[in-house]
Structure formats: structure tokens, C-alpha cells
Design a protein around this motif. Structure first.
Motif, PDB file in Angstrom:
ATOM      1  N   UNK A  29       0.837  -1.203   0.000  1.00 46.23           N
ATOM      2  CA  UNK A  29       0.000   0.000   0.000  1.00 46.23           C
ATOM      3  C   UNK A  29       0.868   1.248   0.000  1.00 46.23           C
ATOM      4  N   UNK A  30       1.895   1.259   0.826  1.00 44.71           N
ATOM      5  CA  UNK A  30       2.766   2.431   0.913  1.00 44.71           C
ATOM      6  C   UNK A  30       3.452   2.705  -0.420  1.00 44.71           C
ATOM      7  N   UNK A  31       3.852   1.640  -1.137  1.00 46.45           N
ATOM      8  CA  UNK A  31       4.514   1.820  -2.419  1.00 46.45           C
ATOM      9  C   UNK A  31       3.554   2.135  -3.551  1.00 46.45           C
ATOM     10  N   UNK A  32       2.315   1.713  -3.405  1.00 49.52           N
ATOM     11  CA  UNK A  32       1.290   2.023  -4.389  1.00 49.52           C
ATOM     12  C   UNK A  32       1.362   1.243  -5.684  1.00 49.52           C
ATOM     13  N   UNK A  33       2.226   0.247  -5.752  1.00 48.15           N
ATOM     14  CA  UNK A  33       2.358  -0.518  -6.985  1.00 48.15           C
ATOM     15  C   UNK A  33       2.883  -1.913  -6.685  1.00 48.15           C
ATOM     16  N   UNK A  34       2.820  -2.766  -7.683  1.00 49.18           N
ATOM     17  CA  UNK A  34       3.312  -4.127  -7.565  1.00 49.18           C
ATOM     18  C   UNK A  34       2.720  -4.957  -8.680  1.00 49.18           C
ATOM     19  N   UNK A  35       3.054  -6.246  -8.701  1.00 45.08           N
ATOM     20  CA  UNK A  35       2.434  -7.118  -9.699  1.00 45.08           C
ATOM     21  C   UNK A  35       1.679  -8.225  -8.976  1.00 45.08           C
ATOM     22  N   UNK A  36       1.418  -9.334  -9.649  1.00 43.13           N
ATOM     23  CA  UNK A  36       0.482 -10.310  -9.103  1.00 43.13           C
ATOM     24  C   UNK A  36       0.859 -10.807  -7.710  1.00 43.13           C
ATOM     25  N   UNK A  37       2.157 -11.003  -7.458  1.00 41.45           N
ATOM     26  CA  UNK A  37       2.576 -11.509  -6.151  1.00 41.45           C
ATOM     27  C   UNK A  37       2.219 -10.533  -5.038  1.00 41.45           C
ATOM     28  N   UNK A  38       2.319  -9.248  -5.338  1.00 41.64           N
ATOM     29  CA  UNK A  38       2.014  -8.216  -4.348  1.00 41.64           C
ATOM     30  C   UNK A  38       0.500  -8.039  -4.187  1.00 41.64           C
ATOM     31  N   UNK A  39      -0.194  -7.896  -5.297  1.00 41.37           N
ATOM     32  CA  UNK A  39      -1.607  -7.548  -5.232  1.00 41.37           C
ATOM     33  C   UNK A  39      -2.456  -8.688  -4.670  1.00 41.37           C
ATOM     34  N   UNK A  40      -2.063  -9.933  -4.927  1.00 37.05           N
ATOM     35  CA  UNK A  40      -2.804 -11.052  -4.346  1.00 37.05           C
ATOM     36  C   UNK A  40      -2.610 -11.102  -2.840  1.00 37.05           C
ATOM     37  N   UNK A  41      -1.387 -10.813  -2.365  1.00 38.34           N
ATOM     38  CA  UNK A  41      -1.136 -10.789  -0.916  1.00 38.34           C
ATOM     39  C   UNK A  41      -1.925  -9.675  -0.251  1.00 38.34           C
ATOM     40  N   UNK A  42      -1.953  -8.507  -0.874  1.00 38.19           N
ATOM     41  CA  UNK A  42      -2.711  -7.396  -0.312  1.00 38.19           C
ATOM     42  C   UNK A  42      -4.200  -7.736  -0.247  1.00 38.19           C
TER      43      UNK A  42
END
Length: 245
Positions: A94-107
Motif C-alpha cells: 500500500x505504501x509503495x502504491x504498486x506491484x504485480x500479481x505476487x504483491x496484489x494477491x497478498x494485499x
């Protein structure tokens, strides 16, 4: 944590089984990665749900609202992504505001757990026909290690992919993937022009938490050129949006 699939997926309830109290407690708990007790995650969830009365709302409605908050509120970017343990925590994403599938699925899994919805991480290998030429050169072809989430709604597990935001879909000619909270939300097999866009190949199963060693082991084996020199992130420079043809 473990890097073996058999160990990491142990103690998982079958998709058709009613969750026990212990299952539900385990699959709604905060973890180091799914750190929904962090104030950053709490604020993100509060904004996503707005004026929805959580106590009275159907969990399906909560899951759908959180889906769109993650899909469109976190920019999908593959370059310069932090793959350290800190970088894969929901609060850091959330703090970084970006990512790909590995990040967004965890969030997304963290946000669902924050409102009492059991959630897990799920991993697969997929063939993606819509990646840029530059990304394919780093990946080593068009087969990607891919992350999504599964959530327990209305008595069954549903696969959820809150990954490509609307802007990126438009740039790559894809129809944005929707979620109704009742059926699986996987990548459409065809793009907006009827061309095949993604195929699911190997299924690696469900995990109670981000299986960090398993994930990074898969990234090192499958996509070594995609990792930076330290092996704790992806190569920097460029933008997937800019590379859309």
C-alpha cells in the motif's frame, strides 16, 4: 516457511468442506505478510468500504468492494518491484502504491482477512500472450509464475485475481477482469479483440500465508534474468504501460 509444496499446503481444508472454527481462525489471522493490523492497511480497507456497514453487510459485498480497491487502487507494475520479505507485506505494498500479481494477491488476502473473510494465496504457471517483448526477454518466454488469492464466500472457495488495473487493460487491449463474489475471477482466455490472452498451465495450490521461500525459489528457477543483482527485487527501468504496443 518452506519451499516445498507438500509442506506448505498441509492443513488446507478441502474446497467442498465447511470450515471448522480452527480453520476459520487460522485463515482470518494476521501474519507477518498479511499484516492487516497495521494502520496503513486499516486505512486502505476503511477507504475501500466507505460507508458500508461491515456488521450488516454480506461478506460477498465486502469482498467485491475490496477487489476493486486492490485492482484499481494499486498500480500494476513489474519493474523495480520489491520482492524482499518487507516488500511483500500488505502494508508495504500500500505504501509503495504498486506491484504485480505476487504483491496484489497478498494485499487482497490481507484485506479480506481484515473483515473476517477467510483468505489464502494461490500460485500457478500461466502462458501470457500479452506481455511486452522486453518483459518476455526477462521472463525467458511467455510462461509466467503467477499469484492470485482464494477467498471463502457463501460456503465455497473462490479464486480471485485483482491484478491488472483498468488503465493497463486498456493499453493492452484487454477487457478488465470483473468479480461478482460468487464465481471465480481468473484471467479472461481472450482479449477485447477475441485473441487468446492467457492460459493456466501448472497449478501449485493454496497457501495459508505467502510461502516466501517457495515463491522466491520459483522466481529464481523460472525467471532468473528478471531478478535484480541482489535477488530481492525485479529489474528496474522502464514501465509496462509504456511498453504497450
Amino acid at each position: 516457511m518452506t519451499d516445498t509444496l507438500a509442506d506448505a499446503t498441509s492443513q488446507q481444508p478441502a474446497a467442498s468442506e465447511e470450515l471448522t472454527a480452527d480453520d476459520r481462525a487460522r485463515l482470518t489471522a494476521a501474519t507477518d505478510f498479511l499484516d492487516y493490523e497495521d494502520e496503513t492497511v486499516k486505512a486502505f480497507v476503511d477507504k475501500a468500504l466507505g460507508d458500508i456497514d461491515r456488521a450488516a453487510a454480506d461478506p460477498v459485498d465486502l469482498a467485491v468492494a475490496l477487489y476493486y480497491a486492490v485492482r484499481d487502487g494499486i498500480h500494476y507494475e513489474v519493474y523495480g518491484a520489491d520482492l524482499s520479505p518487507q516488500g511483500l507485506r500488505a502494508s508495504s505494498i500500500i505504501a509503495g502504491g504498486k506491484g504485480f500479481c505476487l504483491h496484489k494477491s497478498a494485499l487482497y488476502a490481507a484485506c479480506c482477512r481484515a473483515v473476517g473473510i477467510p483468505a489464502r494465496l494461490h500460485y500457478s504457471d500461466v502462458r501470457n500472450h500479452l506481455a511486452s517483448d522486453r518483459l518476455r526477454s526477462y521472463i525467458g518466454g511467455d510462461v509466467f509464475f503467477h499469484g492470485l488469492a482464494t477467498v471463502y464466500l457463501a460456503g465455497r472457495w473462490v479464486k480471485v485475481t485483482p491484478v491488472f488495473n483498468k488503465l493497463l487493460c486498456r493499453l493492452y487491449g484487454m477487457t478488465p477482469l470483473e468479480f461478482d463474489g460468487r464465481s471465480d475471477s481468473l484471467y479472461h482466455p481472450f482479449d477485447a479483440q477475441g485473441r487468446q490472452s492467457m492460459e493456466f498451465l501448472t497449478d501449485h495450490g493454496d497457501f495459508d500465508d505467502v510461502p516466501y521461500e517457495f515463491v522466491m525459489g520459483a522466481m529464481r528457477r523460472k525467471h532468473p534474468k528478471f531478478l535484480d543483482e541482489d535477488g530481492t527485487g525485479t529489474v528496474s527501468g522502464g514501465s509496462l504501460a509504456d511498453e504497450a504496443s
